[in-house]
Design an enzyme around this catalytic site. Structure first.
Site, short mmCIF file in Angstrom:
data_model
loop_
_atom_site.label_atom_id
_atom_site.label_comp_id
_atom_site.label_asym_id
_atom_site.label_seq_id
_atom_site.Cartn_x
_atom_site.Cartn_y
_atom_site.Cartn_z
N HIS A 118 0.84 -1.20 0.00
CA HIS A 118 0.00 0.00 0.00
C HIS A 118 0.87 1.25 0.00
CE1 HIS A 118 -2.86 3.06 1.37
NE2 HIS A 118 -3.80 2.26 0.90
N GLU B 50 -4.61 2.00 -7.12
CA GLU B 50 -4.93 3.12 -6.24
C GLU B 50 -3.98 4.28 -6.55
OE1 GLU B 50 -6.67 1.29 -2.18
OE2 GLU B 50 -4.49 1.26 -2.33
#
Length: 271
Positions: free
Chosen positions: A117, A190
């Site tokens: 992430h 993302e």
């Protein structure tokens, strides 16, 4: 060993099984996590469209402390809801104080591991190589790596698409080159600049980027299923605009309300 089955094969190209899930990051207390899962399961139990919802995969990724209790709660779900972890180390055992063993995660029933992430990369300095090593650790323990990818800076138009694809290609190739070809992988696109923003990235941008990623040689040549999600201020009303590029959504704060999460689950199933 746990493998999420998909509809994709090497000889035909039927629609990939859709998938939608949420990460609670570090927002919830233990009590709030329990309440959240209880409320979601109550909504699912009262749903009249459970047959439809069984056609997609649903996952919840809580913090590490509450993961085992969430797994216990999900055993009572009227629908299969896959529990996930927010990170894992790249070794199964050893003198690695404070790290989380992927072997232990698998042992307690974890099914998906979120890796790479943007916050892990920015705050803790994790690299593509780190993400690749962690992905192989998750896979060898029978869990599905959910690998977060995305460009750092925003640019408009085709130039923005090109920048995004170039940055993401490096991230994707690093992971897929380290994994056996038959392993299932989920790529969560993302854009870093969209995480926590008021609005998601534009639909045209997301579809263009994810279609290009789908056509990368390292993705097209894989035997294993590779699904792509969109994350980054994702929420209700978005999936129908993105379905030509992605297989589902990876939700954050917009799904911290169980009713909104359920609404998005239905949208992904029916779009």
């Amino acid at each position: 060993m746990y493998i999420i089955k998909s509809q994709q094969t090497m000889t035909s190209s039927p629609p990939r099984r859709r998938i939608v899930g949420v990460s609670t990051k570090m927002y919830f207390s233990v009590a709030r996590t329990k309440q959240y899962v209880d409320e979601l399961l109550q909504i699912l139990s009262s749903a009249s469209n459970t047959d439809l919802l069984k056609t997609i995969d649903i996952f919840i990724i809580p913090d590490h402390v509450t993961l085992t209790s969430v797994i216990a709660q999900l055993k009572h779900s009227p629908l299969p809801v896959l529990p996930g972890a927010q990170d894992a180390f790249y070794e199964d055992t050893g003198a690695y104080t404070g790290e989380v063993s992927p072997a232990v995660l698998a042992e307690v029933g974890c099914r998906i591991v979120e890796l790479g992430h943007a916050e892990r990369r920015r705050i803790f300095g994790e690299t593509d190589a780190d993400t690749a090593r962690k992905s192989t650790a998750a896979a060898r323990n029978g869990m599905v790596p959910l690998v977060c990818i995305g460009e750092r800076s925003r640019a408009d138009g085709q130039a923005g698409v090109n920048v995004a694809v170039d940055e993401c290609r490096t991230q994707v190739e690093a992971v897929l080159s380290a994994l056996p070809g038959a392993v299932e992988v989920i790529l969560a696109y993302e854009p870093v600049w969209a995480i926590g923003a008021a609005e998601p990235a534009g639909a045209e941008h997301v579809v263009s980027v994810t279609q290009a990623l789908r056509n990368l040689d390292c993705v097209r040549s894989r035997e294993g299923n590779t699904r792509i999600l969109y994350g980054g201020s994702a929420g209700p009303g978005l999936f129908a605009q993105l379905k030509d590029g992605v297989d589902g959504l990876f939700l954050g704060r917009f799904a911290h309300d169980p009713a909104q999460f359920y609404k998005t689950i239905v949208e992904v199933a029916t779009a």
